[in-house]
Write a protein that holds these residues in place. Structure first.
Motif, PDB file in Angstrom:
ATOM      1  N   THR A 131       1.071  -1.201  -0.002  1.00 39.36           N
ATOM      2  CA  THR A 131      -0.050   0.001   0.159  1.00 39.36           C
ATOM      3  C   THR A 131       0.919   1.126  -0.104  1.00 39.36           C
ATOM      4  OG1 THR A 131      -1.738  -1.053   1.291  1.00 39.36           O
ATOM      5  CG2 THR A 131      -1.854   1.567   1.405  1.00 39.36           C
ATOM      6  N   ALA A 134       2.789   1.588  -3.608  1.00 33.23           N
ATOM      7  CA  ALA A 134       1.521   2.085  -4.525  1.00 33.23           C
ATOM      8  C   ALA A 134       1.529   3.830  -4.197  1.00 33.23           C
ATOM      9  CB  ALA A 134      -0.023   1.553  -4.404  1.00 33.23           C
ATOM     10  N   GLY A 138       2.817   6.287  -6.913  1.00 31.91           N
ATOM     11  CA  GLY A 138       1.678   7.287  -7.621  1.00 31.91           C
ATOM     12  C   GLY A 138       1.936   8.564  -7.450  1.00 31.91           C
ATOM     13  N   ALA A 156       2.557   1.617  -9.519  1.00 32.40           N
ATOM     14  CA  ALA A 156       1.536   1.827  -8.340  1.00 32.40           C
ATOM     15  C   ALA A 156       0.235   0.967  -8.834  1.00 32.40           C
ATOM     16  CB  ALA A 156       1.203   3.542  -8.516  1.00 32.40           C
ATOM     17  N   SER A 158       0.202  -2.024 -10.247  1.00 30.60           N
ATOM     18  CA  SER A 158       0.547  -3.471  -9.788  1.00 30.60           C
ATOM     19  C   SER A 158       0.504  -3.606  -8.566  1.00 30.60           C
ATOM     20  CB  SER A 158       1.620  -3.746 -10.576  1.00 30.60           C
ATOM     21  OG  SER A 158       2.250  -5.091 -10.167  1.00 30.60           O
ATOM     22  N   CYS A 159       0.943  -2.558  -7.550  1.00 31.62           N
ATOM     23  CA  CYS A 159       1.228  -2.820  -5.928  1.00 31.62           C
ATOM     24  C   CYS A 159      -0.483  -2.692  -5.685  1.00 31.62           C
ATOM     25  CB  CYS A 159       1.880  -1.757  -5.385  1.00 31.62           C
ATOM     26  SG  CYS A 159       3.657  -1.701  -5.748  1.00 31.62           S
ATOM     27  N   ALA A 160      -1.204  -1.786  -5.950  1.00 34.32           N
ATOM     28  CA  ALA A 160      -2.675  -1.797  -5.784  1.00 34.32           C
ATOM     29  C   ALA A 160      -3.336  -3.186  -6.124  1.00 34.32           C
ATOM     30  CB  ALA A 160      -3.254  -0.569  -6.268  1.00 34.32           C
TER      31      ALA A 160
END
Length: 167
Positions: A131, A134, A138, A156, A158-160
């Motif tokens: 989190t 991301a 971002g 970002a 992909s992480c979310a």
């Protein structure tokens, strides 16, 4: 009775004043000094790449220590580790591409640091790290150049998505 100056006298006076101003402007300036070159800035992507490597390590350790009855969770954590490693590699490659050369020497590698073995990460720690990653990627994408913005936006997203899968 005062005499009115002729146009020729006024023209000569104006030219003399202008020429004097020009000569003064050209000779009064000190020689330009050579400013010190600015110190090379640390690329902000280096910190994001280091965080990606730390996240990959945490996800891999969490996958390795997953409960025996949760193969799906272990597989998802393994995929997150692979994705975060790919993110770190892509961010490192962009740092190298952007740096080009330093003092005439091509930049070929981004130094990485490793830490000793730590306790396995928990699912909550991996999710919190993703989190934060991301949000960081971002935020960096908003102020980055177009190519970097695309790279950071992809990281970002992909992480979310990984956070959603692990939830």
């Amino acid at each position: 009775m005062p005499t009115t100056p002729s146009r020729r006298v006024l023209l000569r006076s104006a030219l003399a004043v202008g020429a004097a101003g020009l000569v003064a402007a050209c000779t009064a300036a000190p020689p330009p000094s050579t400013p010190e070159p600015p110190a090379p800035a640390v690329d902000p992507l280096r910190a994001l790449a280091a965080a990606a490597r730390a996240d990959a390590s945490a996800a891999a350790s969490a996958a390795a220590s997953a409960a025996p009855g949760t193969p799906e969770r272990a597989a998802a954590l393994g995929a997150v580790a692979a994705e975060r490693t790919a993110h770190a590699d892509a961010l490192d490659a962009e740092v190298v591409r952007a740096a080009g050369t330093v003092d005439g020497t091509p930049v070929t590698a981004v130094p990485t640091t490793t830490t000793g073995a730590a306790a396995p990460a928990t699912l909550a720690e991996v999710t919190a790290a993703l989190t934060a990653a991301a949000a960081a990627a971002g935020g960096a994408a908003v102020v980055a150049a177009p190519y970097r913005a695309g790279l950071l936006g992809s990281v970002a997203a992909s992480c979310a998505a990984a956070v959603a899968v692990l939830a």
